[in-house]
Motif scaffolding. Structure first.
Motif, PDB file in Angstrom:
ATOM      1  N   MET A   1       0.850  -1.166   0.140  1.00 20.66           N
ATOM      2  CA  MET A   1      -0.031   0.025  -0.046  1.00 20.66           C
ATOM      3  C   MET A   1       0.707   1.117   0.175  1.00 20.66           C
ATOM      4  N   VAL A   2       0.674   2.085  -1.123  1.00 22.62           N
ATOM      5  CA  VAL A   2       1.338   3.318  -1.042  1.00 22.62           C
ATOM      6  C   VAL A   2       0.662   4.439  -0.044  1.00 22.62           C
ATOM      7  N   LEU A   3       1.508   5.155   0.810  1.00 32.53           N
ATOM      8  CA  LEU A   3       0.908   6.208   1.580  1.00 32.53           C
ATOM      9  C   LEU A   3       0.751   7.593   0.694  1.00 32.53           C
ATOM     10  N   THR A   4      -0.446   7.982   0.810  1.00 33.84           N
ATOM     11  CA  THR A   4      -0.288   9.367   0.000  1.00 33.84           C
ATOM     12  C   THR A   4      -0.400  10.470   1.275  1.00 33.84           C
ATOM     13  N   LYS A   5      -0.585  11.703   0.528  1.00 39.24           N
ATOM     14  CA  LYS A   5      -0.877  12.802   1.542  1.00 39.24           C
ATOM     15  C   LYS A   5      -2.289  12.747   2.143  1.00 39.24           C
ATOM     16  N   GLN A   6      -3.004  12.191   1.435  1.00 40.82           N
ATOM     17  CA  GLN A   6      -4.487  11.998   1.993  1.00 40.82           C
ATOM     18  C   GLN A   6      -4.378  11.043   3.209  1.00 40.82           C
ATOM     19  N   HIS A   7      -3.748   9.874   2.862  1.00 42.37           N
ATOM     20  CA  HIS A   7      -3.674   8.894   4.099  1.00 42.37           C
ATOM     21  C   HIS A   7      -2.740   9.495   5.142  1.00 42.37           C
ATOM     22  N   LEU A   8      -1.784  10.074   5.047  1.00 47.60           N
ATOM     23  CA  LEU A   8      -1.011  10.977   5.954  1.00 47.60           C
ATOM     24  C   LEU A   8      -1.768  11.755   6.803  1.00 47.60           C
ATOM     25  N   ALA A   9      -2.443  12.688   6.271  1.00 47.82           N
ATOM     26  CA  ALA A   9      -3.307  13.725   6.676  1.00 47.82           C
ATOM     27  C   ALA A   9      -4.551  12.979   7.468  1.00 47.82           C
ATOM     28  N   MET A  10      -5.025  12.147   7.195  1.00 47.88           N
ATOM     29  CA  MET A  10      -6.085  11.183   7.928  1.00 47.88           C
ATOM     30  C   MET A  10      -5.379  10.580   9.216  1.00 47.88           C
ATOM     31  N   GLY A  11      -4.277  10.206   9.087  1.00 49.34           N
ATOM     32  CA  GLY A  11      -3.317   9.562  10.241  1.00 49.34           C
ATOM     33  C   GLY A  11      -3.173  10.453  11.108  1.00 49.34           C
ATOM     34  N   VAL A  12      -2.791  11.799  10.822  1.00 55.96           N
ATOM     35  CA  VAL A  12      -2.572  13.000  11.617  1.00 55.96           C
ATOM     36  C   VAL A  12      -3.751  13.216  12.509  1.00 55.96           C
ATOM     37  N   ALA A  13      -4.879  13.359  11.682  1.00 49.92           N
ATOM     38  CA  ALA A  13      -6.214  13.885  12.069  1.00 49.92           C
ATOM     39  C   ALA A  13      -6.493  12.874  13.160  1.00 49.92           C
ATOM     40  N   LEU A  14      -6.378  11.503  12.977  1.00 48.48           N
ATOM     41  CA  LEU A  14      -6.855  10.424  13.677  1.00 48.48           C
ATOM     42  C   LEU A  14      -6.001  10.601  14.963  1.00 48.48           C
TER      43      LEU A  14
END
Length: 85
Positions: free
Chosen positions: A1-14
């Motif tokens: 799985m490739v982490l995108t900026k969107q995934h990173l932003a969701m992780g930070v928000a979580l």
């Protein structure tokens, strides 16, 4: 799985939301402890006032006993009175 900026932003928000909810829990616990401490402090202050009042009453009673003791000693050391009649 490739982490995108969107995934990173969701992780930070979580992570941020979990951290904030943990802070809210601790804030609730601290508030409950502070409330309990305030109640205990109120009871301690009330007990201290009652103790001070009792101490003042005891001091006044002791002063009165000291006054009576002097009178009792006078009566005990006075010469015996002869009965009339």
């Amino acid at each position: 799985m490739v982490l995108t900026k969107q995934h990173l932003a969701m992780g930070v928000a979580l992570a941020a939301s979990l951290g904030l909810s943990a802070c809210a829990t601790y804030d609730d616990e601290f508030a409950a402890v502070n409330t309990r401490l305030d109640q205990i402090d109120t009871r301690v202050q009330s007990a201290a006032q009652s103790a001070e009042s009792a101490n003042q009453s005891a001091t006044q009673a002791n002063q009165r006993l000291d006054q009576l003791e002097g009178r009792v000693q006078q009566l005990e050391t006075a010469p015996a009175r002869k009965p009339r009649g």
